[in-house]
Design an enzyme around this catalytic site. Structure first.
Site, PDB file in Angstrom:
ATOM      1  N   HIS A  64       0.328  -1.266  -0.005  1.00  0.00           N
ATOM      2  CA  HIS A  64      -0.390   0.048  -0.005  1.00  0.00           C
ATOM      3  C   HIS A  64       0.972   2.006   0.083  1.00  0.00           C
ATOM      4  O   HIS A  64       1.992   1.540   0.797  1.00  0.00           O
ATOM      5  CB  HIS A  64      -0.840  -0.001   1.370  1.00  0.00           C
ATOM      6  CG  HIS A  64      -2.340   0.912   1.034  1.00  0.00           C
ATOM      7  ND1 HIS A  64      -1.537   2.164   0.963  1.00  0.00           N
ATOM      8  CD2 HIS A  64      -3.740   0.862   1.442  1.00  0.00           C
ATOM      9  CE1 HIS A  64      -2.763   3.101   1.100  1.00  0.00           C
ATOM     10  NE2 HIS A  64      -4.151   2.134   1.205  1.00  0.00           N
ATOM     11  N   GLY A 108       0.233  -5.797   1.625  1.00  0.00           N
ATOM     12  CA  GLY A 108      -0.424  -5.220   0.900  1.00  0.00           C
ATOM     13  C   GLY A 108      -0.397  -6.093  -0.731  1.00  0.00           C
ATOM     14  O   GLY A 108      -1.678  -6.770  -0.675  1.00  0.00           O
ATOM     15  N   TYR A 138      -5.168  -3.767  10.290  1.00  0.00           N
ATOM     16  CA  TYR A 138      -5.526  -4.546   8.542  1.00  0.00           C
ATOM     17  C   TYR A 138      -7.106  -4.948   9.169  1.00  0.00           C
ATOM     18  O   TYR A 138      -7.695  -4.889   9.984  1.00  0.00           O
ATOM     19  CB  TYR A 138      -5.060  -5.352   8.622  1.00  0.00           C
ATOM     20  CG  TYR A 138      -4.611  -5.991   6.883  1.00  0.00           C
ATOM     21  CD1 TYR A 138      -3.382  -4.764   6.596  1.00  0.00           C
ATOM     22  CD2 TYR A 138      -4.996  -6.230   6.047  1.00  0.00           C
ATOM     23  CE1 TYR A 138      -3.054  -5.169   5.083  1.00  0.00           C
ATOM     24  CE2 TYR A 138      -4.664  -7.048   5.154  1.00  0.00           C
ATOM     25  CZ  TYR A 138      -3.788  -5.517   4.396  1.00  0.00           C
ATOM     26  OH  TYR A 138      -3.447  -5.735   2.948  1.00  0.00           O
TER      27      TYR A 138
HETATM   28  C1  LCV Z   1       4.964   4.965  -0.408  1.00  0.00           C
HETATM   29  C2  LCV Z   1       7.376   4.068  -0.720  1.00  0.00           C
HETATM   30  C3  LCV Z   1       7.010   2.517  -0.438  1.00  0.00           C
HETATM   31  C4  LCV Z   1       5.261   2.298   0.253  1.00  0.00           C
HETATM   32  N1  LCV Z   1       4.702   3.226  -0.363  1.00  0.00           N
HETATM   33  O1  LCV Z   1      13.748   1.401  -1.430  1.00  0.00           O
HETATM   34  O2  LCV Z   1      -0.522  -4.747   4.981  1.00  0.00           O
HETATM   35  S1  LCV Z   1      -0.353  -2.300   6.145  1.00  0.00           S
HETATM   36  O3  LCV Z   1      -0.877  -2.725   6.952  1.00  0.00           O
HETATM   37  O4  LCV Z   1       1.521  -2.638   6.523  1.00  0.00           O
HETATM   38  C5  LCV Z   1      -0.382  -2.120   4.199  1.00  0.00           C
HETATM   39  C6  LCV Z   1      -0.342  -0.518   4.828  1.00  0.00           C
HETATM   40  C7  LCV Z   1       1.078  -1.764   3.202  1.00  0.00           C
HETATM   41  O5  LCV Z   1       1.015  -2.563   3.178  1.00  0.00           O
HETATM   42  O6  LCV Z   1       2.016  -0.742   3.714  1.00  0.00           O
HETATM   43  C8  LCV Z   1       2.871  -1.140   3.264  1.00  0.00           C
HETATM   44  C9  LCV Z   1       4.225  -1.910   3.509  1.00  0.00           C
HETATM   45  N2  LCV Z   1       5.183  -1.778   2.639  1.00  0.00           N
HETATM   46  C10 LCV Z   1       6.467  -1.833   3.785  1.00  0.00           C
HETATM   47  O7  LCV Z   1       6.638  -2.132   4.620  1.00  0.00           O
HETATM   48  C11 LCV Z   1       7.801  -1.765   2.281  1.00  0.00           C
HETATM   49  C12 LCV Z   1       8.121  -0.540   2.446  1.00  0.00           C
HETATM   50  N3  LCV Z   1       9.124  -0.762   1.740  1.00  0.00           N
HETATM   51  C13 LCV Z   1      10.558  -0.386   2.189  1.00  0.00           C
HETATM   52  O8  LCV Z   1      10.868  -1.121   3.259  1.00  0.00           O
HETATM   53  C14 LCV Z   1      11.504  -0.454   1.182  1.00  0.00           C
HETATM   54  O9  LCV Z   1      10.913   0.860   0.358  1.00  0.00           O
HETATM   55  C15 LCV Z   1      11.924  -1.139   0.474  1.00  0.00           C
HETATM   56  C16 LCV Z   1      12.756  -2.616   0.889  1.00  0.00           C
HETATM   57  C17 LCV Z   1      10.767  -1.875  -0.576  1.00  0.00           C
HETATM   58  C18 LCV Z   1      12.823  -1.054  -1.062  1.00  0.00           C
HETATM   59  O10 LCV Z   1      14.022  -0.002  -0.248  1.00  0.00           O
HETATM   60  P1  LCV Z   1      15.000   0.470  -1.069  1.00  0.00           P
HETATM   61  O11 LCV Z   1      16.133   1.103  -0.296  1.00  0.00           O
HETATM   62  O12 LCV Z   1      15.635  -0.087  -2.663  1.00  0.00           O
HETATM   63  P2  LCV Z   1      13.544   3.643  -0.808  1.00  0.00           P
HETATM   64  O13 LCV Z   1      13.433   2.696   0.364  1.00  0.00           O
HETATM   65  O14 LCV Z   1      14.598   4.306  -1.404  1.00  0.00           O
HETATM   66  O15 LCV Z   1      12.482   3.245  -1.729  1.00  0.00           O
HETATM   67  C19 LCV Z   1      11.899   3.975  -3.111  1.00  0.00           C
HETATM   68  C20 LCV Z   1      11.218   5.002  -2.819  1.00  0.00           C
HETATM   69  O16 LCV Z   1       9.713   4.314  -2.736  1.00  0.00           O
HETATM   70  C21 LCV Z   1       8.792   4.830  -1.884  1.00  0.00           C
HETATM   71  C22 LCV Z   1      10.340   5.091  -0.055  1.00  0.00           C
HETATM   72  O17 LCV Z   1       9.662   6.115   0.057  1.00  0.00           O
HETATM   73  C23 LCV Z   1      10.898   5.982  -2.082  1.00  0.00           C
HETATM   74  O18 LCV Z   1      10.699   7.374  -1.549  1.00  0.00           O
HETATM   75  P3  LCV Z   1      11.151   8.389  -2.413  1.00  0.00           P
HETATM   76  O19 LCV Z   1      12.936   8.647  -3.346  1.00  0.00           O
HETATM   77  O20 LCV Z   1      10.444   9.448  -2.323  1.00  0.00           O
HETATM   78  O21 LCV Z   1      12.347   8.412  -0.240  1.00  0.00           O
HETATM   79  N4  LCV Z   1       8.667   3.919  -1.085  1.00  0.00           N
HETATM   80  C24 LCV Z   1       9.323   2.556  -0.980  1.00  0.00           C
HETATM   81  N5  LCV Z   1       8.297   1.426  -0.477  1.00  0.00           N
HETATM   82  N6  LCV Z   1       4.760   1.181   0.140  1.00  0.00           N
HETATM   83  N7  LCV Z   1       6.060   4.762  -1.274  1.00  0.00           N
END
Ligand code: LCV
Length: 259
Positions: A64, A108, A138
């Site tokens: 999400h 999600g 959730y």
């Molecule tokens: C917005 C994002 C996101 C993202 N949203 O790259 O299931 S629930 O209840 O939790 C539900 C509410 C849900 O699905 O929540 C989301 C759950 N997702 C996560 O926990 C994964 C969040 N993301 C990460 O942990 C990392 O981004 C990963 C490990 C996927 C990749 O890491 P990496 O270092 O390669 P970045 O974190 O730098 O991400 C690149 C860009 O994508 C955005 C993040 O904010 C960043 O944007 P900026 O360049 O503007 O800073 N991004 C990543 N995930 N779920 N935005």
């Protein structure tokens, strides 16, 4: 730049998530394009739809879009939330949908994968259920989807630890149909798609709908439902919920204080 690409090859449609700068975060705009892509492929009489990320993707989908989670006291996963609409949309698609997974799948996006009819994953792919890590209450329909997708004790481990789980373990507990070396991912997916396209599309659509209706036949006492909703409301009104989103945006570990 489209967030989703749709292509047809014979009777098989493919939808490729293409919002790479945000790791295919499932925001409203992407989900609109995803649902539009499914409708367009069905209009072209696709008999099977493959849902994938680009070849070599490190992240299949980051789940999400956290930036679209409400922080003003509104329920974060209501019936009309884009993720909920995407999950229903895939379940209601008459053609079988195969999730072809390479890379990591988060939150999600795991439910989106579970809403597909089959899952083919590369050996390196992982699946993480993240509500507890983000502090998100959730919703009932989503938790029911998790419960129906794999062994309960396994789903509890995924939900309570929020740690990425390897595809092989996910397969052992029923979350994934096939785990293959990445170089065999497309061939395995296409083989399954081909087998389905040779069968009656109407019977497959009927079987898919029968299984969907029967699986959803879960009587739920309205009072029990309301009690769960009030538990959820306490959480999305809580400081911990705000903390989970703030921590993500500030790129730090959350500090949940149970408030
Ligand atoms: C917005 C994002 C996101 C993202 N949203 O790259 O299931 S629930 O209840 O939790 C539900 C509410 C849900 O699905 O929540 C989301 C759950 N997702 C996560 O926990 C994964 C969040 N993301 C990460 O942990 C990392 O981004 C990963 C490990 C996927 C990749 O890491 P990496 O270092 O390669 P970045 O974190 O730098 O991400 C690149 C860009 O994508 C955005 C993040 O904010 C960043 O944007 P900026 O360049 O503007 O800073 N991004 C990543 N995930 N779920 N935005």
């Amino acid at each position: 730049m489209p967030l989703v690409q749709s292509t047809m090859e014979g009777p098989v449609g493919t939808i490729t998530l293409a919002y790479l700068e945000k790791h295919n975060a499932l925001g409203k705009a992407l989900i609109e394009e995803l649902l539009g892509g499914i409708a367009s492929l069905l209009a072209q009489e696709a008999r099977v739809i493959i849902l994938r990320a680009p070849r070599g993707a490190k992240v299949w989908s980051a789940g999400h879009d956290v930036r679209e989670l409400p922080t003003d006291g509104r329920d974060p996963l209501t019936y009309d939330d884009p993720l909920r609409r995407a999950v229903r949309g895939i379940k209601e698609t008459p053609a079988p949908v195969i999730a072809m997974v390479e890379g990591s799948v988060w939150g999600g996006a795991c439910e989106l994968v579970m809403s597909c009819d089959l899952v083919v994953a590369s050996e390196q792919s992982t699946f993480a259920l993240t509500p507890a890590k983000l502090g998100v209450p959730y919703d009932v329909a989503g938790v029911l989807n998790f419960m129906r997708s794999a062994n309960l004790a396994f789903i509890k481990e995924m939900l309570f630890t929020a740690e990425p789980i390897a595809a092989k373990r996910a397969c052992a507990f029923g979350l994934v149909n096939h785990v293959v070396p990445v170089e065999e991912l497309e061939a395995t997916t296409n083989r399954l798609a081909g087998a389905m396209t040779r069968n009656s599309p109407h019977v497959i659509a009927l079987l898919k709908e029968e299984l969907h209706v029967l699986a959803a036949a879960t009587p739920l006492d309205p009072e029990a439902f309301e009690r769960i909703q009030s538990l959820r409301r306490r959480i999305y009104d809580s400081a911990d919920y705000q903390e989970g989103i703030r921590a993500f945006l500030e790129r730090r570990a959350p500090r949940f204080e149970g408030r």
